[in-house]
Design a protein around this motif. Sequence first.
Motif, PDB file in Angstrom:
ATOM      1  N   ALA A   3       0.816  -1.215   0.000  1.00 38.41           N
ATOM      2  CA  ALA A   3       0.000   0.000   0.000  1.00 38.41           C
ATOM      3  C   ALA A   3       0.854   1.271   0.000  1.00 38.41           C
ATOM      4  O   ALA A   3       0.508   2.252  -0.675  1.00 38.41           O
ATOM      5  CB  ALA A   3      -0.933  -0.010   1.204  1.00 38.41           C
ATOM      6  N   VAL A   4       1.965   1.278   0.724  1.00 39.86           N
ATOM      7  CA  VAL A   4       2.816   2.475   0.775  1.00 39.86           C
ATOM      8  C   VAL A   4       3.376   2.778  -0.610  1.00 39.86           C
ATOM      9  O   VAL A   4       3.328   3.918  -1.087  1.00 39.86           O
ATOM     10  CB  VAL A   4       3.958   2.289   1.805  1.00 39.86           C
ATOM     11  N   GLU A   5       3.882   1.769  -1.279  1.00 39.59           N
ATOM     12  CA  GLU A   5       4.433   1.974  -2.616  1.00 39.59           C
ATOM     13  C   GLU A   5       3.342   2.360  -3.607  1.00 39.59           C
ATOM     14  O   GLU A   5       3.560   3.199  -4.493  1.00 39.59           O
ATOM     15  CB  GLU A   5       5.174   0.727  -3.085  1.00 39.59           C
ATOM     16  N   ASP A   6       2.150   1.740  -3.475  1.00 39.40           N
ATOM     17  CA  ASP A   6       1.027   2.110  -4.350  1.00 39.40           C
ATOM     18  C   ASP A   6       0.698   3.597  -4.219  1.00 39.40           C
ATOM     19  O   ASP A   6       0.543   4.297  -5.222  1.00 39.40           O
ATOM     20  CB  ASP A   6      -0.218   1.291  -4.006  1.00 39.40           C
ATOM     21  N   TRP A   7       0.586   4.056  -2.965  1.00 37.57           N
ATOM     22  CA  TRP A   7       0.275   5.469  -2.740  1.00 37.57           C
ATOM     23  C   TRP A   7       1.400   6.376  -3.218  1.00 37.57           C
ATOM     24  O   TRP A   7       1.144   7.450  -3.783  1.00 37.57           O
ATOM     25  CB  TRP A   7      -0.031   5.723  -1.266  1.00 37.57           C
ATOM     26  N   ALA A   8       2.634   5.973  -3.006  1.00 37.13           N
ATOM     27  CA  ALA A   8       3.771   6.787  -3.452  1.00 37.13           C
ATOM     28  C   ALA A   8       3.760   6.919  -4.973  1.00 37.13           C
ATOM     29  O   ALA A   8       3.945   8.029  -5.510  1.00 37.13           O
ATOM     30  CB  ALA A   8       5.084   6.164  -2.977  1.00 37.13           C
ATOM     31  N   SER A  60       4.503  14.798  -0.152  1.00 33.56           N
ATOM     32  CA  SER A  60       3.856  13.529   0.221  1.00 33.56           C
ATOM     33  C   SER A  60       4.452  12.354  -0.546  1.00 33.56           C
ATOM     34  O   SER A  60       4.674  11.272   0.017  1.00 33.56           O
ATOM     35  CB  SER A  60       2.350  13.609  -0.041  1.00 33.56           C
ATOM     36  N   HIS A  61       4.704  12.537  -1.834  1.00 34.35           N
ATOM     37  CA  HIS A  61       5.308  11.506  -2.678  1.00 34.35           C
ATOM     38  C   HIS A  61       6.681  11.100  -2.133  1.00 34.35           C
ATOM     39  O   HIS A  61       6.968   9.914  -1.947  1.00 34.35           O
ATOM     40  CB  HIS A  61       5.415  12.031  -4.114  1.00 34.35           C
ATOM     41  N   ALA A  62       7.509  12.100  -1.845  1.00 31.35           N
ATOM     42  CA  ALA A  62       8.854  11.825  -1.322  1.00 31.35           C
ATOM     43  C   ALA A  62       8.787  11.196   0.068  1.00 31.35           C
ATOM     44  O   ALA A  62       9.519  10.242   0.362  1.00 31.35           O
ATOM     45  CB  ALA A  62       9.677  13.113  -1.276  1.00 31.35           C
ATOM     46  N   TYR A  67       9.493   6.632   3.583  1.00 26.90           N
ATOM     47  CA  TYR A  67       8.901   5.714   4.563  1.00 26.90           C
ATOM     48  C   TYR A  67       9.072   4.271   4.091  1.00 26.90           C
ATOM     49  O   TYR A  67       9.420   3.383   4.869  1.00 26.90           O
ATOM     50  CB  TYR A  67       7.425   6.061   4.772  1.00 26.90           C
ATOM     51  N   LYS A  68       8.868   4.046   2.793  1.00 26.68           N
ATOM     52  CA  LYS A  68       9.077   2.713   2.215  1.00 26.68           C
ATOM     53  C   LYS A  68      10.538   2.289   2.379  1.00 26.68           C
ATOM     54  O   LYS A  68      10.824   1.151   2.751  1.00 26.68           O
ATOM     55  CB  LYS A  68       8.669   2.725   0.740  1.00 26.68           C
ATOM     56  N   PHE A  69      11.479   3.181   2.101  1.00 29.25           N
ATOM     57  CA  PHE A  69      12.900   2.877   2.276  1.00 29.25           C
ATOM     58  C   PHE A  69      13.205   2.546   3.731  1.00 29.25           C
ATOM     59  O   PHE A  69      13.997   1.649   4.020  1.00 29.25           O
ATOM     60  CB  PHE A  69      13.773   4.049   1.835  1.00 29.25           C
ATOM     61  N   ASP A  70      12.563   3.277   4.656  1.00 26.41           N
ATOM     62  CA  ASP A  70      12.774   3.019   6.077  1.00 26.41           C
ATOM     63  C   ASP A  70      12.233   1.646   6.465  1.00 26.41           C
ATOM     64  O   ASP A  70      12.878   0.919   7.223  1.00 26.41           O
ATOM     65  CB  ASP A  70      12.118   4.110   6.911  1.00 26.41           C
TER      66      ASP A  70
END
Length: 199
Positions: A3-8, A60-62, A67-70
């Motif tokens: 979901a995080v990557e989808d939103w990003a 928000s995108h960044a 957050y995904k990287f973390d």
Amino acid sequence: LDAVEDWARTLGQVGNLVSGLLILPVSRHSLWSHCLGVSWEALLWLHQLLGWAFLTIGVSHAALWYYKFDLLGYLPRDWLNAPLQFPSNGNDAAPPHGDNFTIPLAMVTFAAMLVAVGVLALPIVRRRHFEVFYYSHHIALAFFVTSLWHATGSWPFLLGGLLLWLVDGVLRVQRSAQVQATLLELIWINVLKKFKIQI
């Protein structure tokens, strides 16, 4: 994808759309102002609204990507690192091998945009130091080039507005040269008249 990557990724595409729309009402000879029957100044509120929306979407995108990287354990190493560890393909022990060097490049140019177009476009700066506001907006050119490189799917959104902006710039340069030439001719004619009178 989670979901995080989808939103990003979704916010990245929405940012492409908003940045493409952001350019349209800016040019002084905009087709939008002609079609709507209003002056280009009357469309500046739309440019400002889209600008703030774009900066919000970009942050928000960044933030979602970081957050995904973390979550993957790549921060702080992949903050502005090139090459990135992402995507890892399950081999996190290997040295960084990500081939998308445009991520840190986009982050640096976007950070410059936040200052140049976000902070330096505030009314207090724009009204008191218009030249600072005006010239700082030129960082957008570097950002648009980076955006076309970073998000290869952004060109359909950006190309139309960038071409219209370029045509507008060429027209302004051409018109300013004509006015200058006419003014110089008038000055020269007046100098000759005065010269003839003095003889």
